[in-house]
Scaffold this active site. Sequence first.
Site, PDB file in Angstrom:
ATOM      1  N   HIS A   1       0.878  -1.177   0.000  1.00 38.89           N
ATOM      2  CA  HIS A   1       0.000   0.000   0.000  1.00 38.89           C
ATOM      3  C   HIS A   1       0.916   1.227   0.000  1.00 38.89           C
ATOM      4  CE1 HIS A   1      -2.780   2.962   1.793  1.00 38.89           C
ATOM      5  NE2 HIS A   1      -3.768   2.133   1.538  1.00 38.89           N
TER       6      HIS A   1
ATOM      7  N   CYS B   1      -4.809   2.326  -3.552  1.00 36.96           N
ATOM      8  CA  CYS B   1      -3.533   2.861  -3.036  1.00 36.96           C
ATOM      9  C   CYS B   1      -2.398   1.865  -3.239  1.00 36.96           C
ATOM     10  CB  CYS B   1      -3.625   3.254  -1.560  1.00 36.96           C
ATOM     11  SG  CYS B   1      -4.861   4.504  -1.234  1.00 36.96           S
TER      12      CYS B   1
ATOM     13  N   LYS C   1     -10.564   0.292  10.698  1.00 36.59           N
ATOM     14  CA  LYS C   1     -10.753  -0.956   9.948  1.00 36.59           C
ATOM     15  C   LYS C   1     -11.068  -2.119  10.889  1.00 36.59           C
ATOM     16  CE  LYS C   1      -7.335   0.339   6.413  1.00 36.59           C
ATOM     17  NZ  LYS C   1      -8.151   0.745   5.275  1.00 36.59           N
TER      18      LYS C   1
ATOM     19  N   GLN D   1      -4.481  -5.036   7.442  1.00 34.77           N
ATOM     20  CA  GLN D   1      -5.500  -5.983   6.971  1.00 34.77           C
ATOM     21  C   GLN D   1      -5.404  -7.330   7.675  1.00 34.77           C
ATOM     22  OE1 GLN D   1      -7.913  -4.938   5.274  1.00 34.77           O
ATOM     23  NE2 GLN D   1      -7.178  -3.135   4.177  1.00 34.77           N
TER      24      GLN D   1
ATOM     25  N   ASP E   1       3.170  -3.831   8.157  1.00 30.18           N
ATOM     26  CA  ASP E   1       1.893  -3.144   7.952  1.00 30.18           C
ATOM     27  C   ASP E   1       0.808  -4.183   8.228  1.00 30.18           C
ATOM     28  OD1 ASP E   1      -0.444  -2.144   6.980  1.00 30.18           O
ATOM     29  OD2 ASP E   1       0.363  -1.459   5.067  1.00 30.18           O
TER      30      ASP E   1
HETATM   31  C1  PLP Z   1      -2.535  -2.620   3.753  1.00 31.71           C
HETATM   32  C2  PLP Z   1      -2.869  -1.213   4.147  1.00 31.71           C
HETATM   33  N1  PLP Z   1      -1.895  -0.431   4.633  1.00 31.71           N
HETATM   34  C3  PLP Z   1      -2.126   0.830   5.019  1.00 31.71           C
HETATM   35  C4  PLP Z   1      -3.369   1.382   4.914  1.00 31.71           C
HETATM   36  C5  PLP Z   1      -3.566   2.796   5.358  1.00 31.71           C
HETATM   37  O1  PLP Z   1      -4.513   2.865   6.384  1.00 31.71           O
HETATM   38  P1  PLP Z   1      -5.035   4.282   6.869  1.00 31.71           P
HETATM   39  O2  PLP Z   1      -5.615   4.945   5.655  1.00 31.71           O
HETATM   40  O3  PLP Z   1      -6.077   3.960   7.895  1.00 31.71           O
HETATM   41  O4  PLP Z   1      -3.886   5.005   7.400  1.00 31.71           O
HETATM   42  C6  PLP Z   1      -4.415   0.622   4.403  1.00 31.71           C
HETATM   43  C7  PLP Z   1      -5.753   1.220   4.236  1.00 31.71           C
HETATM   44  O5  PLP Z   1      -6.361   1.217   3.218  1.00 31.71           O
HETATM   45  C8  PLP Z   1      -4.163  -0.710   4.009  1.00 31.71           C
HETATM   46  O6  PLP Z   1      -5.121  -1.483   3.508  1.00 31.71           O
END
Ligand code: PLP
Length: 432
Positions: free
Chosen positions: A142, A385, A245, A222, A219
């Site tokens: 991401h 993203c 989430k 998910q 990260d």
């Molecule tokens: C794998 C992953 N990393 C990072 C993020 C970023 O999360 P946030 O927008 O809550 O900071 C997301 C959110 O879409 C994600 O799915």
Amino acid sequence: MSARAFTPAEVSDLRAAFPYFAAHDLSGDGPAYLDAAATSQRPAAVLDAERRFLETANAAVHRGTSGAVGEATGAFEGARAAVAAFVGAATPEQIVWAENATDALNIVALGIGEANAGLGVAGSERFALGAGDEILVTEAEHHANLIPWQRLAAKTGATFTYIPVREDGTWTLDDARAALTPRTKIFAFAHVSNVTGYVAPVAELVELARAVGAVTVLDACQSVPHIPVDFGALGVDFAAFSGHKMLGPNGIGVLYGRPELLAALPPARTGGSAITRVTMESAEFMPPPLRFEPGTQPVSQVVGLGAAVDFITRADLARAAVREHELVERLVAGITETPGLRLLGPADTSQRIALTAVSVAGVHAHDVGQFLDEQGVLVRVGHHCAQPLHRALGITSSTRASVHLTTTEDEVDRFLDALRGAQRYFGAEVSA
Ligand SMILES: Cc1ncc(COP(=O)(O)O)c(C=O)c1O
């Protein structure tokens, strides 16, 4: 997995605990909500906890000496302890509040930048980066776990490297073994891809990284909402995830860190509350986690996140994981048996959780999304993203359906039916 999946009756009881679903289910016009990977709905217990705190106990935490401040600070720190226990941190001090996962990852990357700009704290030498050193990520990240590292490399002169994905968007332990070198100082990767749902073998990857002396950054956006995760047992150095989430509020995220690494990381954002002594020339900082929490904190959101953790724990995350896996299997089967639909990520469901993204031959994802929306099927369309990953897969966008502990078979089937409907509507049906 040995836990028993929720029964349909249990899922129905769970849904009744969410005002969003209760309202729609009762009126019979319910959308198929398949967008939990973007943001999840919140149970009444979370909304009530925030409201109750604001109505009865709101005060400026960690500031002042009144009983009211003490009570609010107790709620704030109690939530930290609950989150710590939930993700396998040995102490609450390993949990730093951030705005979201993006912010949590930036706290690490920017902090390492400070350490390399001569603004370190005791022990910051361990984060030294320079020409010849490498920062390693994967092509599946991401943007939140990609751009901060690109910029850190640019600032420090380190080389930015990545593990390319295979044809199905995954990467393996062997790929990581080949990419890690004695010069790798940071290895940042997602526990679960937000596009392919691929689950990385974290403990083994940490072992490989340790062997070359690299700091690992996970990260966990998910994974934490969907499967029991124990960062202590996995051995990761840092990890990040978002409250919104995992049934919690917006505006609150979490950075987990191993104590000695958090202690050596300087704060990139500074100001009130995070300090011990300030002169007109300099400042000394608190120990973690407060060092990384300058300014007035999002207290009701923290309290709400504590309630979300409590809700998930009572619901039983291990059972939710089994249930969600059955739904992912249903999604994968429906997608792979429909000609013209390309499943992104592994077809082997033992390698994936939480979500499925598809590319519909001959139809742009935004058209698919509009058609699905008209059928009341709420999904995410676009690049999620993760532009480099989509590019590597030879597409610019996809349609993602994600499940959570409240998702029903009916919602999954509505998604699959709507995809086939979109193929017919746009004349993109492919015969078997
Ligand atoms: C794998 C992953 N990393 C990072 C993020 C970023 O999360 P946030 O927008 O809550 O900071 C997301 C959110 O879409 C994600 O799915």
